[in-house]
Design an enzyme around this catalytic site. Structure first.
Site, short mmCIF file in Angstrom:
data_model
loop_
_atom_site.label_atom_id
_atom_site.label_comp_id
_atom_site.label_asym_id
_atom_site.label_seq_id
_atom_site.Cartn_x
_atom_site.Cartn_y
_atom_site.Cartn_z
N MET A 176 54.97 21.99 -6.47
CA MET A 176 55.97 22.82 -5.79
C MET A 176 57.36 22.67 -6.41
SD MET A 176 54.42 24.72 -3.69
CE MET A 176 55.80 25.44 -2.83
N HIS B 126 60.89 27.06 3.23
CA HIS B 126 59.50 26.87 2.83
C HIS B 126 59.05 27.94 1.84
CE1 HIS B 126 55.03 27.37 3.66
NE2 HIS B 126 55.17 26.31 2.91
N ASN C 210 53.04 28.66 -2.38
CA ASN C 210 52.50 28.27 -3.68
C ASN C 210 51.63 29.39 -4.25
OD1 ASN C 210 51.90 26.58 -5.82
ND2 ASN C 210 50.24 25.56 -4.77
#
Length: 185
Positions: free
Chosen positions: A16, A142, A145
């Site tokens: 990430m 957030h 992915n």
């Protein structure tokens, strides 16, 4: 007045963190990636290069643009390097105590107007920032992915997150080409 974000710090050089760093660098921002594991920092350029290869093959990025973006990414294992950034995004292990301790330290180092964001999707924003100095500047950001491809970002407010902070992160996400949504957890 619109807040200018030019320099970003990413904590965590894993999947990430490297993907988020890549995305920012490809949009012209200066990026510092922090990790406590030197081996992770040593391979971030290779990870970003591998991610960029698909973008190059699809014509979304030239080889020259890819190289220029990678040149905007530096690495560090020293938190003091966060002292002059405009935004910190933490993408470290999903363990509450580790995140709390990380943010306690970073919130003392970062300049007072620096935005502080966690990439968590499952932990409480309010609990993560329990030890933060300046809780009003802390929120969730957030990324999904793979973050250098998926456009969605959740902007998550904690109990003490200022509305201005959440709105600034939301607006910044729009400016860099993402599709943010506001979430309260």
């Amino acid at each position: 007045m619109e807040r200018v974000i030019k320099k970003v710090a990413i904590a965590g050089a894993g999947v990430m963190g490297s993907s988020i760093a890549q995305y920012f660098a490809e949009r012209g921002l200066e990026v510092i990636v922090y990790d406590i594991v030197q081996a992770s920092l040593d391979k971030i350029d290779q990870t970003i290069c591998e991610n960029q290869q698909l973008l190059i093959e699809r014509g979304a990025l030239s080889a020259e643009q890819a190289a220029e973006a990678r040149a905007r990414v530096t690495t560090t294992n020293t938190l003091e390097d966060f002292a002059q950034v405009d935004l910190v995004i933490e993408a470290i292990i999903e363990k509450m105590e580790i995140k709390q301790n990380f943010w306690e330290e970073v919130s003392k180092i970062a300049k007072p107007d620096c935005l502080l964001c966690t990439n968590t999707s499952g932990l409480s924003i309010t609990k993560i920032c329990a030890k933060v100095q300046g809780k009003e500047r802390f929120c969730g950001m957030h990324w999904f992915n793979p973050s250098h491809i998926v456009p969605l970002i959740e902007v998550i407010r904690g109990d003490e997150t200022a509305e201005e902070t959440a709105n600034t992160v939301f607006d910044f996400s729009l400016r860099i080409g993402k599709q943010p949504i506001h979430v309260k957890k």
